[in-house]
Design a protein around this motif. Structure first.
Motif, PDB file in Angstrom:
ATOM      1  N   TRP A 348       0.784  -1.234   0.000  1.00  0.00           N
ATOM      2  CA  TRP A 348       0.000   0.000   0.000  1.00  0.00           C
ATOM      3  C   TRP A 348       0.816   1.283   0.000  1.00  0.00           C
ATOM      4  CZ3 TRP A 348      -4.381  -1.546  -1.536  1.00  0.00           C
ATOM      5  CH2 TRP A 348      -4.925  -2.754  -1.103  1.00  0.00           C
ATOM      6  N   ASN A 349       2.162   1.195   0.020  1.00  0.00           N
ATOM      7  CA  ASN A 349       2.942   2.435   0.066  1.00  0.00           C
ATOM      8  C   ASN A 349       2.785   3.259  -1.216  1.00  0.00           C
ATOM      9  OD1 ASN A 349       4.626   4.117   1.612  1.00  0.00           O
ATOM     10  ND2 ASN A 349       6.445   3.445   0.505  1.00  0.00           N
ATOM     11  N   ARG A 350       2.603   2.583  -2.336  1.00  0.00           N
ATOM     12  CA  ARG A 350       2.394   3.305  -3.597  1.00  0.00           C
ATOM     13  C   ARG A 350       1.132   4.163  -3.525  1.00  0.00           C
ATOM     14  NH1 ARG A 350       1.233   0.280  -9.389  1.00  0.00           N
ATOM     15  NH2 ARG A 350       0.866   2.146 -10.658  1.00  0.00           N
ATOM     16  N   SER A 351       0.051   3.589  -3.017  1.00  0.00           N
ATOM     17  CA  SER A 351      -1.190   4.350  -2.873  1.00  0.00           C
ATOM     18  C   SER A 351      -1.027   5.468  -1.848  1.00  0.00           C
ATOM     19  CB  SER A 351      -2.334   3.428  -2.449  1.00  0.00           C
ATOM     20  OG  SER A 351      -2.593   2.449  -3.428  1.00  0.00           O
ATOM     21  N   PHE A 352      -0.309   5.153  -0.741  1.00  0.00           N
ATOM     22  CA  PHE A 352      -0.135   6.161   0.302  1.00  0.00           C
ATOM     23  C   PHE A 352       0.645   7.372  -0.206  1.00  0.00           C
ATOM     24  CE2 PHE A 352       2.757   7.988   3.421  1.00  0.00           C
ATOM     25  CZ  PHE A 352       1.850   8.513   4.322  1.00  0.00           C
ATOM     26  N   VAL A 353       1.795   7.125  -0.836  1.00  0.00           N
ATOM     27  CA  VAL A 353       2.614   8.233  -1.320  1.00  0.00           C
ATOM     28  C   VAL A 353       1.841   9.053  -2.361  1.00  0.00           C
ATOM     29  CG1 VAL A 353       4.734   8.848  -2.554  1.00  0.00           C
ATOM     30  CG2 VAL A 353       4.787   7.067  -0.797  1.00  0.00           C
ATOM     31  N   GLY A 354       1.094   8.364  -3.226  1.00  0.00           N
ATOM     32  CA  GLY A 354       0.306   9.078  -4.221  1.00  0.00           C
ATOM     33  C   GLY A 354      -0.726  10.002  -3.601  1.00  0.00           C
ATOM     34  N   LEU A 355      -1.415   9.528  -2.568  1.00  0.00           N
ATOM     35  CA  LEU A 355      -2.411  10.366  -1.900  1.00  0.00           C
ATOM     36  C   LEU A 355      -1.763  11.448  -1.051  1.00  0.00           C
ATOM     37  CD1 LEU A 355      -4.915   7.582  -0.724  1.00  0.00           C
ATOM     38  CD2 LEU A 355      -5.336   9.301  -2.499  1.00  0.00           C
ATOM     39  N   TRP A 356      -0.589  11.145  -0.509  1.00  0.00           N
ATOM     40  CA  TRP A 356       0.065  12.033   0.462  1.00  0.00           C
ATOM     41  C   TRP A 356       0.764  13.208  -0.207  1.00  0.00           C
ATOM     42  CZ3 TRP A 356       5.330  10.952   3.050  1.00  0.00           C
ATOM     43  CH2 TRP A 356       5.515  11.767   4.172  1.00  0.00           C
ATOM     44  N   VAL A 357       1.682  12.910  -1.128  1.00  0.00           N
ATOM     45  CA  VAL A 357       2.478  13.975  -1.748  1.00  0.00           C
ATOM     46  C   VAL A 357       2.495  13.902  -3.272  1.00  0.00           C
ATOM     47  CG1 VAL A 357       3.997  14.371   0.230  1.00  0.00           C
ATOM     48  CG2 VAL A 357       4.560  12.569  -1.419  1.00  0.00           C
ATOM     49  N   GLY A 358       1.883  12.889  -3.841  1.00  0.00           N
ATOM     50  CA  GLY A 358       1.885  12.757  -5.299  1.00  0.00           C
ATOM     51  C   GLY A 358       2.670  11.538  -5.745  1.00  0.00           C
ATOM     52  N   SER A 359       2.151  10.807  -6.743  1.00  0.00           N
ATOM     53  CA  SER A 359       2.767   9.556  -7.182  1.00  0.00           C
ATOM     54  C   SER A 359       4.153   9.751  -7.785  1.00  0.00           C
ATOM     55  CB  SER A 359       1.857   8.874  -8.204  1.00  0.00           C
ATOM     56  OG  SER A 359       1.605   9.738  -9.309  1.00  0.00           O
ATOM     57  N   GLN A 360       4.480  10.985  -8.184  1.00  0.00           N
ATOM     58  CA  GLN A 360       5.802  11.234  -8.763  1.00  0.00           C
ATOM     59  C   GLN A 360       6.923  11.049  -7.741  1.00  0.00           C
ATOM     60  OE1 GLN A 360       3.547  13.500  -8.111  1.00  0.00           O
ATOM     61  NE2 GLN A 360       4.439  15.424  -7.365  1.00  0.00           N
ATOM     62  N   HIS A 361       6.568  11.038  -6.463  1.00  0.00           N
ATOM     63  CA  HIS A 361       7.564  10.880  -5.404  1.00  0.00           C
ATOM     64  C   HIS A 361       7.681   9.441  -4.913  1.00  0.00           C
ATOM     65  CE1 HIS A 361       8.268  15.138  -5.172  1.00  0.00           C
ATOM     66  NE2 HIS A 361       7.009  15.406  -4.901  1.00  0.00           N
ATOM     67  N   TYR A 362       7.013   8.487  -5.574  1.00  0.00           N
ATOM     68  CA  TYR A 362       7.126   7.081  -5.190  1.00  0.00           C
ATOM     69  C   TYR A 362       8.305   6.458  -5.927  1.00  0.00           C
ATOM     70  CZ  TYR A 362       5.921   2.129  -4.656  1.00  0.00           C
ATOM     71  OH  TYR A 362       5.957   0.779  -4.374  1.00  0.00           O
ATOM     72  N   ALA A 363       9.192   5.801  -5.206  1.00  0.00           N
ATOM     73  CA  ALA A 363      10.436   5.301  -5.800  1.00  0.00           C
ATOM     74  C   ALA A 363      10.245   4.019  -6.590  1.00  0.00           C
ATOM     75  CB  ALA A 363      11.475   5.072  -4.696  1.00  0.00           C
ATOM     76  N   GLY A 364       9.199   3.231  -6.307  1.00  0.00           N
ATOM     77  CA  GLY A 364       8.986   1.964  -6.998  1.00  0.00           C
ATOM     78  C   GLY A 364       8.999   0.796  -6.037  1.00  0.00           C
ATOM     79  N   ALA A 365       8.532  -0.361  -6.508  1.00  0.00           N
ATOM     80  CA  ALA A 365       8.373  -1.523  -5.630  1.00  0.00           C
ATOM     81  C   ALA A 365       9.720  -2.112  -5.199  1.00  0.00           C
ATOM     82  CB  ALA A 365       7.526  -2.584  -6.329  1.00  0.00           C
ATOM     83  N   ILE A 366      10.650  -2.262  -6.135  1.00  0.00           N
ATOM     84  CA  ILE A 366      11.953  -2.850  -5.782  1.00  0.00           C
ATOM     85  C   ILE A 366      12.720  -1.962  -4.810  1.00  0.00           C
ATOM     86  CG2 ILE A 366      14.205  -3.538  -6.680  1.00  0.00           C
ATOM     87  CD1 ILE A 366      12.818  -4.640  -9.128  1.00  0.00           C
TER      88      ILE A 366
END
Length: 531
Positions: A348-366
């Protein structure tokens, strides 16, 4: 006659026991539960403030300045060992003397801590001044930001200078196993610090205003904790130590100083290394992706911190079998927390970061998986490091830590710069370098507590396989689900924890530990209410 039938006899017996240091105002279990509640409230406040303040910082400062601020904080953090770390030595010294009624000796320990702070003050001030002047060039800041960066660095250095002094009362409270006496106060002060940061952003005070907030909070913390410790620790005061005692305390503080420097390199070099070898924007992405796993896994340190003073008394009394049981329970709880958090974050970190500060700041699953493994390894290392601290014999621990820190930097730098592995390489490099400690520290604790290495190795197989299985399953499913609202995210996280927690508990915690573990939790919960 039985003293229980005569109040005077009972009182006399109580006075006698108290004079021998046998009469704690609460049992060790109840103190541990209250300390845990205190630290949990503080940690929850930190999580809440981080969730609110970080998006405000990104929006108010911008991605570049936010990354610059993260790196600047780590650079300033390198100065903290130059304070001499007197409060760390004071905390563990007082912890080993909990049953002592030689209050003059304890006051001399406080005096030794203050003398160490004064002795290191010129060094800390000199290094701080150098950092303030050189920070703009080290960070490659644009010319128009040089004054702002220097002012922010100056506030950060002043905060570090103040922290070593104002934390003396806090160290005494913790060492006396009375951390619960500050219940609620620490949490309030965390909220105050977050409020000051938000106010600085609202007033458009920029980076300097944001850096001034921790300094003001540190001063407030010192005043409030002084009031608390004077009310709850009757012996608290400062006495002039003997020359030999001061020299011994200085030696102990020096080892804690070196250890702090080692820890700073292992724990707080990732942002600096990433900023130098990649970019400040990558620092922003990394720190925001790492925020939740690092913050939630920090709950483990809350539990360990709450239990350590009591464990110090057990080890000081040479009750090694009891200490071994407590360590086993702590390690089981640590593993359980790491698995539940790791699975939840991967999903769920991908969804969290997207809602929190924007999906552009998510580093990826690996990279997220690599972050989880890095933080988990460090948490387990820190558990055993805390037990070694209680022996006040830090030499081997510090030397091994320094070797691991050097290997971590070298491996991480090589992975990022030479192999272009980015955030994933950074994490794998730190994991490889810290591998020395993952092997050495459990062996050292085993020697202290009398736990054979074969026994420790035998206990690793089941939780290791179960944990790996959970993480592999979570990674395989990480792209399957995304949520688009906070309500959906909260429901998804709650469902994940409700499913994973019992499966991990019964699948990975050994049968002989489960009853003790559940009994300890029931005992802690039963004693939480303060009578």
């Amino acid at each position: 006659m039985d003293s229980t039938t005569h109040p005077q006899a009972s009182t006399a017996a109580a006075v006698e026991r108290a004079s021998r240091g046998w009469l704690p105002d609460r049992s060790l279990t109840q103190k541990a539960s209250l300390n845990l509640l205190t630290r949990t409230l503080e940690h929850v406040a930190m999580v809440a403030v981080g969730l609110v303040i970080n998006p405000l910082l990104v929006a108010g400062l911008g991605s570049y300045a936010f990354g610059l601020w993260q790196v600047l904080r780590q650079l300033c953090g390198y100065l903290s060992p130059a304070s001499g770390r007197p409060t760390q030595a004071l905390k563990w010294t007082v912890s080993t003397k909990q049953s002592s009624t030689d209050y003059d000796d304890k006051r001399r320990d406080v005096g030794s801590a203050v003398l160490v702070w004064l002795a290191f003050l010129p060094l800390l001030g000199t290094l701080g001044a150098m950092l303030v002047w050189l920070a703009p060039s080290w960070l490659d800041a644009p010319a128009e930001m040089h004054s702002t960066v220097r002012l922010a660095a100056a506030f950060s250095v002043a905060t570090i200078i103040m922290a070593s002094l104002v934390h003396v009362p806090r160290a005494v409270l913790t060492g006396e196993n009375l951390a619960y006496k500050r219940m609620g106060l620490s949490a309030v002060l965390v909220l105050v610090g977050g409020g000051l940061t938000a106010l600085a952003l609202h007033l458009d005070l920029g980076l300097a205003g944001v850096a001034a907030s921790p300094l003001i909070t540190a001063v407030l913390t010192g005043v409030m904790f002084l009031l608390v410790v004077r009310r709850n620790v009757p012996w608290f005061g400062i006495a002039r130590p003997a020359r030999q005692a001061a020299r011994r305390f200085l030696g102990l503080s020096t080892w804690f100083l070196v250890w702090r420097a080692v820890m700073q390199v292992m724990r707080a070099s990732d942002l600096v290394l990433l900023g130098i070898l990649l970019s400040l924007e990558s620092v922003t992405t990394y720190s925001l992706t790492k925020h939740i796993p690092q913050t939630i896994i920090g709950l483990v340190s809350v539990i360990v911190t709450a239990s350590t003073p009591g464990l110090g008394g057990i080890i000081g009394a040479r009750k090694f079998r009891k200490a071994t049981e407590v360590r086993s329970e702590l390690m089981s709880l640590t593993w359980l927390t790491l698995v539940v958090v790791g699975v939840t974050v991967l999903l769920w970190n991908r969804s969290f970061v997207g809602l929190w500060v924007g999906s552009q700041h998510y580093a990826g699953a690996i990279p997220t998986l690599a972050i989880i493994l890095m933080v988990s390894q460090f948490t387990l290392i820190r558990n055993d490091a805390a037990i070694i601290d209680l022996t006040l014999n830090l030499r081997n621990k510090v030397i091994l830590g320094a070797i691991a820190a050097f290997l971590s930097l070298a491996a991480a730098g090589l992975a990022v710069k030479s192999f272009g592995m980015g955030i994933t390489g950074l994490c794998l490099g730190f994991i490889a370098g810290r591998g020395v400690l993952s092997l050495a520290y459990p062996w050292m604790v085993g020697r202290i507590l009398g736990i054979p290495a074969t026994t420790q190795l035998a206990r690793l197989g089941r939780p290791g396989l179960v944990g790996a299985g959970f993480l592999m399953a979570a990674y395989a499913l990480h792209d399957e689900w995304l949520v688009s609202s906070w309500m959906e995210l909260v429901a998804a996280i709650a469902a994940t924890v409700a499913l994973v927690l019992p499966l991990a508990f019964y699948g990975g915690v050994s049968g002989d530990l489960r009853p003790r573990f559940l009994g300890r939790l029931r005992s802690l919960v039963a004693q939480l209410p303060i009578r």
